[in-house]
Design an enzyme around this catalytic site. Sequence first.
Site, PDB file in Angstrom:
ATOM      1  N   LEU A 218       0.734   4.713  -4.493  1.00 14.10           N
ATOM      2  CA  LEU A 218       1.531   5.705  -5.211  1.00 14.10           C
ATOM      3  C   LEU A 218       1.410   7.037  -4.480  1.00 14.10           C
ATOM      4  CD1 LEU A 218       0.565   4.765  -8.891  1.00 14.10           C
ATOM      5  CD2 LEU A 218       2.450   3.880  -7.505  1.00 14.10           C
ATOM      6  N   ASP A 219       2.408   7.319  -3.658  1.00 10.09           N
ATOM      7  CA  ASP A 219       2.361   8.486  -2.773  1.00 10.09           C
ATOM      8  C   ASP A 219       2.548   9.783  -3.563  1.00 10.09           C
ATOM      9  OD1 ASP A 219       2.607   9.804  -0.037  1.00 10.09           O
ATOM     10  OD2 ASP A 219       4.552  10.314  -0.914  1.00 10.09           O
ATOM     11  N   ALA A 220       1.685  10.779  -3.281  1.00  9.29           N
ATOM     12  CA  ALA A 220       1.801  12.124  -3.861  1.00  9.29           C
ATOM     13  C   ALA A 220       1.973  12.085  -5.379  1.00  9.29           C
ATOM     14  CB  ALA A 220       2.968  12.879  -3.212  1.00  9.29           C
TER      15      ALA A 220
END
Length: 556
Positions: free
Chosen positions: A226-228
């Site tokens: 789960l990016d950023a």
Amino acid sequence: MIEQLIHAIYQNQADAAFLSEAITERIDSYKDKNKRARKQQWDQDDVFLITYGDQFYQEEEATLTTFKTMYQKFFSDTFPIVHFLPFFPYSSDDGFSVINYEQVNPELGDWADIQVMNRDARLMFDFVCNHMSAKSDWFIGYLENQPIYRDFFIDMDPSTDLSMVTRPRTSPLLSKFTDADGEVRNIWTTFSDDQIDLNFSNPKVLLRMIDVLLFYVDQGADFIRLDAVGFLWKKIGTSSIHLEETHQVIQLFRSIVDEVAPGTVLITETNVPHKDNISYLGDGTNEAQMVYQFPLPPLVLHAIRTSNTSYLQKWAKDVQPPTEKTSFFNFLASHDGIGMNPIRGIIDEDEILALVADLEKEGALVNYKQNPDGSLSPYEINTTYIDALSNRADEDELRVKRFMLAHSILLTIVGIPAVYVQSILGGRNYYEGVEKTGANRTINREKYEAAALCDNLLEVGSLRNKVYRQLQELIQLRRHEKAFHPNTSMRILDTTEKVFGLVRNDEVFVLHNMSDEAQAISLDSGTYLNLLMKNEWNLQQDVILEPYQFVWLRKK
């Protein structure tokens, strides 16, 4: 649980009812499709290779095909898991400005190529859930005032007081766009004007992103990054990072994938201080199963460059996963730089600035963030990890020693290790690429022509060959040692500041001399098996470690 989370996130009853029915339909549909067995828990055998899908190329061949060939030849015996960085069509940031979440970049191949790769390795996909490309159909539709995309993004009155919002970059928080009717829109853009933040307060956005999440599960993702994700939910008058609603959305993602495909692991990418980072593990059962161990890269770097492990020792003594169902995603290098924020509060700011200045003098580049008062602070150091550990004038022999020393810590500290492809390849700073792109991060994102790289990796005595061979051997040794199971106990030894020592499962002692002088370390007398040399040591006196030497010893 899903019903409760939906009502906690959205107070409007109509929104909650709409979401509840739609999510139930999706879960029922995907349950029927997902019959593939997934590994239900990690162990010492699990090691990640972090890479781009177009990391290797050759003429007239899809890069995922080329990657598979290189993987089978050089990496399959070492890395059972491959983390493919975003492999979707994109417009900037080497993939993190996604144009279409559900399409493979045609230059790389197609979903069939991903499926073929999935036969040889378990895969991790990037879910770039906070933002998407300004060139995406979604945002273009929004600017064209198509009803389906109404409120998909955040149009903010520029007079609004946003001074409390956490800024990870120096770029403006709001970016100007003009819609089809000629109206100027001031759109929330946390990272750049080509990375448009999604409006999760709109339940239709959340539902559409759940569709993407389930699509990735269906396409074979065992792990989803789960990016950023810390920036997901925005609320005026707050920092708009780590908000309760963000945690609730992640808990909802977790509940859904647990229903659809048990064993799927969510990993949160939150480049923040340790206390905030581990909050994404929730209560140990309800949120992410893994979090990135962001303090590790700068702490190891600082310890080796200063020959002072006191900060590393103090931090590591508190590093224990809260439950057997959670772990740390350990790494030293990645596609990004070496973040400084995670060690703020661990190392004094003056020492952080001294480390940055020292590295900058040796050729590293630096990215900055804007503070609430308008001042700038170094956000990340841009360099390959092998170049960060040594000076430009150093001989390769010393370069390799320090590099392997750092990776011994990576492979033995509690958690699951991940190795960036540039590290196993002995990649050096790619200044030519920085000149081409104008982006500091390109310095450790070099792509390679496959045939030439093969020759270099197999060239006995070359830096690449030494790093590849030695690191491969060390990883394979770790994978066969049960004491290094990600959730076995870890105890940090009380040593001098020049030595970092730990004990795993009360049976394997790992000692690291982080200095350029020989060091003596006291262990209980007795017989030990040296796992690296595969011979017995009968200790009656101190262990003497040569400069930058490390040992793995099992007490017999």
